[in-house]
Design a protein around this motif. Structure first.
Motif, PDB file in Angstrom:
ATOM      1  N   VAL A 223      29.668  83.805  38.976  1.00  0.00           N
ATOM      2  CA  VAL A 223      29.561  83.837  40.514  1.00  0.00           C
ATOM      3  C   VAL A 223      30.880  84.418  41.131  1.00  0.00           C
ATOM      4  CG1 VAL A 223      29.208  82.408  42.505  1.00  0.00           C
ATOM      5  CG2 VAL A 223      27.820  82.120  40.397  1.00  0.00           C
ATOM      6  N   THR A 224      30.911  85.164  41.901  1.00  0.00           N
ATOM      7  CA  THR A 224      32.124  85.379  42.750  1.00  0.00           C
ATOM      8  C   THR A 224      31.646  85.060  44.301  1.00  0.00           C
ATOM      9  OG1 THR A 224      32.580  87.243  41.274  1.00  0.00           O
ATOM     10  CG2 THR A 224      33.931  87.082  43.455  1.00  0.00           C
ATOM     11  N   ILE A 225      32.626  84.248  44.890  1.00  0.00           N
ATOM     12  CA  ILE A 225      32.481  83.892  46.337  1.00  0.00           C
ATOM     13  C   ILE A 225      33.757  84.845  46.861  1.00  0.00           C
ATOM     14  CG2 ILE A 225      32.968  82.097  48.034  1.00  0.00           C
ATOM     15  CD1 ILE A 225      31.762  80.104  46.272  1.00  0.00           C
ATOM     16  N   TRP A 226      33.344  85.783  47.909  1.00  0.00           N
ATOM     17  CA  TRP A 226      34.323  86.412  48.628  1.00  0.00           C
ATOM     18  C   TRP A 226      34.873  85.895  49.883  1.00  0.00           C
ATOM     19  CZ3 TRP A 226      36.247  90.726  45.920  1.00  0.00           C
ATOM     20  CH2 TRP A 226      35.424  91.126  44.652  1.00  0.00           C
ATOM     21  N   LYS A 227      35.962  85.431  49.832  1.00  0.00           N
ATOM     22  CA  LYS A 227      36.588  84.904  50.955  1.00  0.00           C
ATOM     23  C   LYS A 227      37.610  85.689  52.032  1.00  0.00           C
ATOM     24  CE  LYS A 227      36.353  80.945  51.498  1.00  0.00           C
ATOM     25  NZ  LYS A 227      35.544  79.967  52.294  1.00  0.00           N
ATOM     26  N   ASP A 228      38.028  85.104  52.897  1.00  0.00           N
ATOM     27  CA  ASP A 228      39.156  85.655  53.656  1.00  0.00           C
ATOM     28  C   ASP A 228      40.748  85.286  53.227  1.00  0.00           C
ATOM     29  OD1 ASP A 228      38.941  83.227  54.866  1.00  0.00           O
ATOM     30  OD2 ASP A 228      38.851  83.923  56.731  1.00  0.00           O
ATOM     31  N   VAL A 229      40.369  84.513  52.188  1.00  0.00           N
ATOM     32  CA  VAL A 229      41.843  84.098  51.604  1.00  0.00           C
ATOM     33  C   VAL A 229      42.101  84.550  50.196  1.00  0.00           C
ATOM     34  CG1 VAL A 229      42.168  81.838  52.796  1.00  0.00           C
ATOM     35  CG2 VAL A 229      40.646  81.807  50.877  1.00  0.00           C
ATOM     36  N   ALA A 230      42.981  84.326  49.803  1.00  0.00           N
ATOM     37  CA  ALA A 230      43.452  85.080  48.165  1.00  0.00           C
ATOM     38  C   ALA A 230      42.751  84.201  47.004  1.00  0.00           C
ATOM     39  CB  ALA A 230      44.938  85.046  48.184  1.00  0.00           C
ATOM     40  N   LEU A 280      33.191  80.412  38.165  1.00  0.00           N
ATOM     41  CA  LEU A 280      33.110  80.637  39.467  1.00  0.00           C
ATOM     42  C   LEU A 280      34.492  81.460  40.015  1.00  0.00           C
ATOM     43  CD1 LEU A 280      31.850  80.370  42.459  1.00  0.00           C
ATOM     44  CD2 LEU A 280      32.943  78.229  42.495  1.00  0.00           C
ATOM     45  N   ARG A 281      34.405  82.683  40.455  1.00  0.00           N
ATOM     46  CA  ARG A 281      35.593  83.199  40.918  1.00  0.00           C
ATOM     47  C   ARG A 281      35.613  83.224  42.518  1.00  0.00           C
ATOM     48  NH1 ARG A 281      38.035  86.368  37.219  1.00  0.00           N
ATOM     49  NH2 ARG A 281      36.883  86.711  35.329  1.00  0.00           N
ATOM     50  N   VAL A 282      36.960  83.031  42.951  1.00  0.00           N
ATOM     51  CA  VAL A 282      37.047  83.082  44.412  1.00  0.00           C
ATOM     52  C   VAL A 282      38.079  84.072  44.673  1.00  0.00           C
ATOM     53  CG1 VAL A 282      37.941  81.704  46.392  1.00  0.00           C
ATOM     54  CG2 VAL A 282      36.816  80.639  44.357  1.00  0.00           C
ATOM     55  N   LYS A 283      37.623  85.045  45.463  1.00  0.00           N
ATOM     56  CA  LYS A 283      38.411  86.310  45.368  1.00  0.00           C
ATOM     57  C   LYS A 283      38.262  86.741  47.130  1.00  0.00           C
ATOM     58  CE  LYS A 283      37.866  89.837  42.535  1.00  0.00           C
ATOM     59  NZ  LYS A 283      39.097  89.934  41.686  1.00  0.00           N
ATOM     60  N   SER A 284      39.382  87.638  47.207  1.00  0.00           N
ATOM     61  CA  SER A 284      39.768  88.064  48.563  1.00  0.00           C
ATOM     62  C   SER A 284      38.916  89.378  49.086  1.00  0.00           C
ATOM     63  CB  SER A 284      41.237  88.326  48.930  1.00  0.00           C
ATOM     64  OG  SER A 284      41.476  88.879  50.136  1.00  0.00           O
ATOM     65  N   PHE A 285      38.259  89.194  49.923  1.00  0.00           N
ATOM     66  CA  PHE A 285      37.223  90.426  50.404  1.00  0.00           C
ATOM     67  C   PHE A 285      38.373  91.517  51.100  1.00  0.00           C
ATOM     68  CE2 PHE A 285      36.128  87.462  53.884  1.00  0.00           C
ATOM     69  CZ  PHE A 285      36.731  88.185  55.046  1.00  0.00           C
ATOM     70  N   VAL A 286      39.575  90.768  51.467  1.00  0.00           N
ATOM     71  CA  VAL A 286      40.586  91.872  52.038  1.00  0.00           C
ATOM     72  C   VAL A 286      41.199  92.637  51.149  1.00  0.00           C
ATOM     73  CG1 VAL A 286      42.368  91.850  53.632  1.00  0.00           C
ATOM     74  CG2 VAL A 286      40.856  90.015  53.782  1.00  0.00           C
ATOM     75  N   ASP A 287      41.586  91.882  49.743  1.00  0.00           N
ATOM     76  CA  ASP A 287      42.262  92.496  48.689  1.00  0.00           C
ATOM     77  C   ASP A 287      41.496  92.287  47.381  1.00  0.00           C
ATOM     78  OD1 ASP A 287      44.351  93.573  47.028  1.00  0.00           O
ATOM     79  OD2 ASP A 287      45.735  91.840  47.681  1.00  0.00           O
ATOM     80  N   PRO A 288      40.430  93.024  47.300  1.00  0.00           N
ATOM     81  CA  PRO A 288      39.431  92.674  46.237  1.00  0.00           C
ATOM     82  C   PRO A 288      39.856  92.809  44.956  1.00  0.00           C
ATOM     83  CG  PRO A 288      38.560  94.429  47.619  1.00  0.00           C
ATOM     84  CD  PRO A 288      39.857  94.159  48.157  1.00  0.00           C
ATOM     85  N   THR A 289      41.045  93.545  44.821  1.00  0.00           N
ATOM     86  CA  THR A 289      41.561  93.616  43.301  1.00  0.00           C
ATOM     87  C   THR A 289      42.363  92.740  42.812  1.00  0.00           C
ATOM     88  OG1 THR A 289      43.266  95.355  44.186  1.00  0.00           O
ATOM     89  CG2 THR A 289      41.399  96.521  43.391  1.00  0.00           C
ATOM     90  N   ALA A 290      42.866  91.857  43.900  1.00  0.00           N
ATOM     91  CA  ALA A 290      43.897  90.759  43.730  1.00  0.00           C
ATOM     92  C   ALA A 290      43.085  89.855  42.605  1.00  0.00           C
ATOM     93  CB  ALA A 290      44.406  90.247  44.828  1.00  0.00           C
ATOM     94  N   GLU A 291      43.872  89.308  41.893  1.00  0.00           N
ATOM     95  CA  GLU A 291      43.472  88.212  40.868  1.00  0.00           C
ATOM     96  C   GLU A 291      42.460  87.011  41.621  1.00  0.00           C
ATOM     97  OE1 GLU A 291      45.623  85.626  37.115  1.00  0.00           O
ATOM     98  OE2 GLU A 291      46.168  85.309  39.423  1.00  0.00           O
ATOM     99  N   GLY A 292      42.815  86.414  42.421  1.00  0.00           N
ATOM    100  CA  GLY A 292      41.931  85.163  42.972  1.00  0.00           C
ATOM    101  C   GLY A 292      42.220  83.943  41.906  1.00  0.00           C
TER     102      GLY A 292
END
Ligand code: ASP
Ligand code: MG
Length: 422
Positions: A223-230, A280-292
């Motif tokens: 599961v990936t939650i795309w957030k506005d934080v890193a 569960l991955r938490v990733k940034s939708f602003v910087d989607p390639t960053a590790e999270g």
């Protein structure tokens, strides 16, 4: 059903669909990051849920809500139209028929609001945020729109529906695979339905939980939650300076953080994922390639202290009227009444003749509690308070956070320091 290998569940929260540009960005993420079958769980756009709460409140009080309703209609129609035109040109329909139908349904629904079960009516109105958002996103992605309400079966515990797992799993496992074989499915977070088909909601910010429900039932790969934080940070950067990101964290740590109120993940999300060992991955939708951050089954060294703040808290103290000690019998009565008033305890503390609890404030629910208990107890309460939690605290972090604050209640265990203040 045939197992869906490599199934991904993505969750997009309100900020990631807040306007046409955000939805365009979401479409790019889906295009470049998802390979294989995908369920995209989407929340209401931006602050739409708050706007719907206001609309509902006005309707419930019999007040005029036409301006607010018009604003909400215009906003959704405008985003849909923008997505159909340059520079986005994602969809071919500036006003998808389902969208205009939903807006009419919302208008009709609001017109029926009146005296009666507040929480039940709330769900019927507030659920429109996710319905509207998903129609727009599905259109922009050229994906299939799925109404999750007949699939996610809950009881009639309005605004906090409890999931009937066996029924839900059966439904999801029979309906989703053929759809996923055709392509991406877009569905609503936060919503469910009763056995008789009445809409329920799963609790504010409940879309993460929905993503976990789909992942659990379909045995998703991730599961990936795309957030506005890193990623998962040790504090909310909007409140605390100098945050650090946890690259990796265990299910257990993250469950505790969510429980104490870290707003990154809805507290109910982790358990179903942990049960099936779904990362569960938490990733940034602003910087989607960053590790999270990855939350999974792992061992890690002690984490940096996490700072969590809950606002709009209420500290309620109960005293037995005859100065008798607070006994187990009294506590039983108090707990029963709190449950009946649907007030959840965030922290509690017992002393000889009084018992205090800190809960999320709701005027309606506190009034109900007073109604049940004020004959038996002297009850005092303060609202407008904050509850701070430091997980994995040390002396320095406690000193830093408590400095200059007037503490009304304080509690520490081995791993956690909590206090309530003004
Ligand atoms: N839209 C709902 C809310 O704002 C659910 C969610 O965002 O997860 O609470
Ligand atoms: Mg939200």
């Amino acid at each position: 059903m045939n197992e869906l290998t490599g199934l991904q569940v993505y969750k997009f929260g309100g900020a990631s669909v807040k306007d046409a540009a955000a939805i365009y960005n979401l479409a790019q993420i889906v295009k470049h990051h998802a390979d294989g079958p995908l369920v995209a769980v989407v929340s209401a756009m931006g602050k739409t849920t708050n706007a719907l709460e206001t609309l509902f409140q006005l309707a419930f009080e019999g007040k005029d809500y036409t301006t607010e309703l018009q604003a909400l209609r215009d906003f959704h129609l405008c985003v849909a139209a923008e997505l159909a035109s340059p520079p986005f040109s994602l969809s071919t329909q500036p006003a998808p028929r389902v969208l205009t139908e939903l807006l009419t349904d919302l208008t009709d629904q609001l017109a029926t609001v009146g005296p009666g079960d507040y929480d039940r009516q709330y769900d019927q109105v507030v659920s429109f945020g996710e319905l509207l958002a998903t129609v727009i996103v599905a259109e922009a992605l050229g994906a299939q729109w799925l109404d999750c309400r007949p699939l996610i079966r809950t009881d009639r515990n309005w605004r906090e529906g409890r999931v009937d797992w066996p029924t839900t799993e059966r439904s999801i496992r029979s309906v989703l695979p053929p759809l996923l074989a055709k392509g991406t499915v877009v569905t609503q977070g936060f919503l469910g339905g009763t056995a008789t088909g009445v809409t329920t909601t799963l609790g504010r910010e409940g879309s993460d939980y929905t993503a976990a429900i789909f992942a659990y039932c379909l045995r998703a790969e991730c599961v990936t939650i795309w957030k506005d934080v890193a990623g998962l940070l040790n504090a909310d950067p909007k409140i605390f300076p100098d945050t650090v990101r946890y690259p990796e964290i265990s299910y257990r740590e993250s469950i505790e953080m969510a429980y104490y109120g870290a707003s990154v993940i809805h507290p109910k999300t982790i358990k179903p994922l942990a049960e099936r060992r779904i990362p569960l991955r938490v990733k940034s939708f602003v910087d989607p390639t960053a590790e999270g951050t990855i939350i999974h089954d792992c061992q890690h060294p002690a984490l940096a202290p996490a700072f969590i703040r809950k606002t709009d808290q209420c500290l309620i103290s109960f005293e037995s009227k005859d100065f008798a000690f607070i006994s187990e019998e009294n506590l039983e009565v108090i707990f029963g009444a709190l449950a009946q008033a649907r007030l959840k305890i965030n922290v509690m503390q017992n002393s000889a003749i009084s018992f205090s609890v800190c809960t999320d404030f709701s005027e309606r629910r506190v009034a109900k509690l007073l109604e049940i208990l004020s004959e038996q107890f002297a009850i005092h309460y303060n609202s407008g308070l904050m509850l701070f939690t430091i997980k994995n605290y040390d002396a320095a972090s406690v000193a830093q956070l408590t400095a200059g604050k007037k503490l009304l209640l304080e509690q520490r265990t081995r791993g956690t320091f909590q206090f309530v203040c003004e």
